[in-house]
Write a protein that holds these residues in place. Structure first.
Motif, mmCIF file in Angstrom:
data_model
loop_
_atom_site.group_PDB
_atom_site.id
_atom_site.type_symbol
_atom_site.label_atom_id
_atom_site.label_comp_id
_atom_site.label_asym_id
_atom_site.label_seq_id
_atom_site.Cartn_x
_atom_site.Cartn_y
_atom_site.Cartn_z
ATOM 1 N N CYS A 282 -3.588 6.788 -16.376
ATOM 2 C CA CYS A 282 -2.229 6.969 -15.848
ATOM 3 C C CYS A 282 -2.087 6.328 -14.465
ATOM 4 O O CYS A 282 -0.975 6.051 -14.018
ATOM 5 N N GLY A 283 -3.194 6.064 -13.817
ATOM 6 C CA GLY A 283 -3.161 5.375 -12.532
ATOM 7 C C GLY A 283 -2.550 3.980 -12.652
ATOM 8 O O GLY A 283 -2.035 3.436 -11.672
ATOM 9 N N ILE A 284 -2.573 3.408 -13.848
ATOM 10 C CA ILE A 284 -1.939 2.101 -14.063
ATOM 11 C C ILE A 284 -0.440 2.212 -13.818
ATOM 12 O O ILE A 284 0.172 1.312 -13.241
ATOM 13 N N GLN B 248 0.862 -1.180 0.000
ATOM 14 C CA GLN B 248 0.000 0.000 0.000
ATOM 15 C C GLN B 248 0.898 1.229 0.000
ATOM 16 O O GLN B 248 1.738 1.400 0.887
ATOM 17 N N CYS B 249 0.733 2.070 -1.020
ATOM 18 C CA CYS B 249 1.557 3.276 -1.163
ATOM 19 C C CYS B 249 0.664 4.509 -1.198
ATOM 20 O O CYS B 249 -0.537 4.416 -1.412
ATOM 21 N N ARG B 250 1.302 5.653 -0.998
ATOM 22 C CA ARG B 250 0.591 6.931 -1.094
ATOM 23 C C ARG B 250 1.297 7.774 -2.140
ATOM 24 O O ARG B 250 2.517 7.724 -2.273
ATOM 25 N N ALA B 251 0.526 8.564 -2.877
ATOM 26 C CA ALA B 251 1.091 9.444 -3.893
ATOM 27 C C ALA B 251 0.413 10.806 -3.841
ATOM 28 O O ALA B 251 -0.791 10.899 -3.590
ATOM 29 N N ILE B 252 1.224 11.826 -4.093
ATOM 30 C CA ILE B 252 0.709 13.195 -4.178
ATOM 31 C C ILE B 252 1.023 13.821 -5.535
ATOM 32 O O ILE B 252 0.555 14.898 -5.851
ATOM 33 N N SER B 253 1.808 13.120 -6.347
ATOM 34 C CA SER B 253 2.289 13.674 -7.619
ATOM 35 C C SER B 253 1.194 13.878 -8.660
ATOM 36 O O SER B 253 1.411 14.592 -9.645
ATOM 37 N N HIS B 254 0.026 13.291 -8.455
ATOM 38 C CA HIS B 254 -1.066 13.480 -9.417
ATOM 39 C C HIS B 254 -1.526 14.935 -9.470
ATOM 40 O O HIS B 254 -2.110 15.370 -10.462
ATOM 41 N N ARG B 255 -1.230 15.696 -8.418
ATOM 42 C CA ARG B 255 -1.612 17.109 -8.363
ATOM 43 C C ARG B 255 -0.530 18.026 -8.924
ATOM 44 O O ARG B 255 -0.765 19.223 -9.103
ATOM 45 N N ALA B 256 0.649 17.490 -9.190
ATOM 46 C CA ALA B 256 1.780 18.316 -9.640
ATOM 47 C C ALA B 256 1.587 18.774 -11.084
ATOM 48 O O ALA B 256 1.308 17.964 -11.972
ATOM 49 N N ALA B 257 1.748 20.052 -11.307
ATOM 50 C CA ALA B 257 1.599 20.603 -12.658
ATOM 51 C C ALA B 257 2.651 20.044 -13.610
ATOM 52 O O ALA B 257 2.422 19.961 -14.815
ATOM 53 N N LEU C 48 -7.240 12.144 -12.928
ATOM 54 C CA LEU C 48 -6.705 12.099 -11.563
ATOM 55 C C LEU C 48 -6.246 13.459 -11.055
ATOM 56 O O LEU C 48 -6.196 13.686 -9.851
ATOM 57 N N ASP C 49 -5.884 14.375 -11.942
ATOM 58 C CA ASP C 49 -5.315 15.653 -11.514
ATOM 59 C C ASP C 49 -6.300 16.534 -10.757
ATOM 60 O O ASP C 49 -5.892 17.450 -10.048
ATOM 61 N N ASP C 50 -7.576 16.255 -10.872
ATOM 62 C CA ASP C 50 -8.567 17.053 -10.144
ATOM 63 C C ASP C 50 -8.994 16.396 -8.829
ATOM 64 O O ASP C 50 -9.919 16.858 -8.165
ATOM 65 N N ILE C 51 -8.296 15.337 -8.429
ATOM 66 C CA ILE C 51 -8.562 14.670 -7.154
ATOM 67 C C ILE C 51 -7.746 15.388 -6.074
ATOM 68 O O ILE C 51 -6.515 15.412 -6.135
ATOM 69 N N PHE D 63 -4.787 -4.682 -8.626
ATOM 70 C CA PHE D 63 -4.409 -3.351 -8.159
ATOM 71 C C PHE D 63 -5.621 -2.437 -8.055
ATOM 72 O O PHE D 63 -6.653 -2.670 -8.692
ATOM 73 N N SER D 64 -5.467 -1.403 -7.244
ATOM 74 C CA SER D 64 -6.498 -0.368 -7.152
ATOM 75 C C SER D 64 -5.842 0.954 -6.790
ATOM 76 O O SER D 64 -4.799 0.995 -6.154
ATOM 77 N N VAL D 65 -6.478 2.017 -7.244
ATOM 78 C CA VAL D 65 -6.080 3.373 -6.875
ATOM 79 C C VAL D 65 -7.341 4.050 -6.358
ATOM 80 O O VAL D 65 -8.383 4.041 -7.035
ATOM 81 N N SER D 66 -7.236 4.605 -5.163
ATOM 82 C CA SER D 66 -8.385 5.266 -4.553
ATOM 83 C C SER D 66 -7.926 6.561 -3.889
ATOM 84 O O SER D 66 -6.731 6.817 -3.755
ATOM 85 N N ALA D 67 -8.887 7.366 -3.484
ATOM 86 C CA ALA D 67 -8.600 8.613 -2.774
ATOM 87 C C ALA D 67 -9.764 8.911 -1.845
ATOM 88 O O ALA D 67 -10.922 8.868 -2.274
ATOM 89 N N ALA D 68 -9.455 9.159 -0.596
ATOM 90 C CA ALA D 68 -10.482 9.485 0.399
ATOM 91 C C ALA D 68 -11.622 8.469 0.394
ATOM 92 O O ALA D 68 -12.798 8.823 0.450
ATOM 93 N N GLY D 69 -11.268 7.191 0.270
ATOM 94 C CA GLY D 69 -12.256 6.127 0.305
ATOM 95 C C GLY D 69 -13.027 5.915 -0.991
ATOM 96 O O GLY D 69 -13.907 5.071 -1.069
#
Length: 158
Positions: A59-61, A36-45, A101-104, A126-132
């Motif tokens: 791109c979540g793949i 289980q990992c965490r990412a914040i780079s989806h918000r990076a311009a 994903l960039d608007d999450i 695999f799965s990618v989620s945010a805030a449940g």
């Protein structure tokens, strides 16, 4: 699951993805079957996967594939300097539950669970989620030694 939090620096030193292409921020938990990992780079311009200023959900793949690579590094024998390089060879049953994903606003939670493991291949769910909220999920096949597959298909042995 074990809970040694491993940061971005540790991740970048153990997988081939470098610079802004190393998308994961940290490993939050892992064991022999799951990571289980965490990412914040989806918000990076400057996210290198953005196209026309947007980061599509597909791109979540790549986020999931990097989690699988980290999992491989964590499972590598202690006497090896680096994990065996794996190649993502197929993605199946993938469902995109959002268009991008960039608007999450929340951090991404990237999970991969080993379904089966052979000598030269691994199948992950695999799965990618945010805030449940589930953003995408699917299965991915990873081959560890592509050269061995080429040799076998030509009738030679490695």
């Amino acid at each position: 699951m074990l809970n040694p939090v491993l940061d971005h620096t540790w991740i970048a030193s153990h997988i081939p993805h470098q610079g802004s292409m190393c998308l994961l921020d940290c490993v939050e938990a892992w064991d022999e079957q799951r990571i289980q990992c965490r990412a914040i780079s989806h918000r990076a311009a400057d996210n290198p996967l953005r196209t026309d200023g947007r980061l599509g959900a597909a791109c979540g793949i790549e986020y999931a594939a990097q989690a699988m690579a980290v999992h491989g590094a964590l499972l590598a024998p202690p006497d090896s300097s680096r994990a065996q390089v794996g190649y993502l060879v197929s993605v199946r049953g993938t469902q995109l539950h959002v268009p991008r994903l960039d608007d999450i606003g929340a951090d991404l939670r990237v999970e991969a669970t080993c379904i089966t493991r052979g000598e030269n291949n691994i199948l992950y769910q695999f799965s990618v989620s945010a805030a449940g909220r589930l953003l995408l999920d699917g299965r991915a096949a990873v081959v560890l030694d592509a050269a061995a597959l080429t040799l076998l298909s030509s009738g030679n042995t490695p």
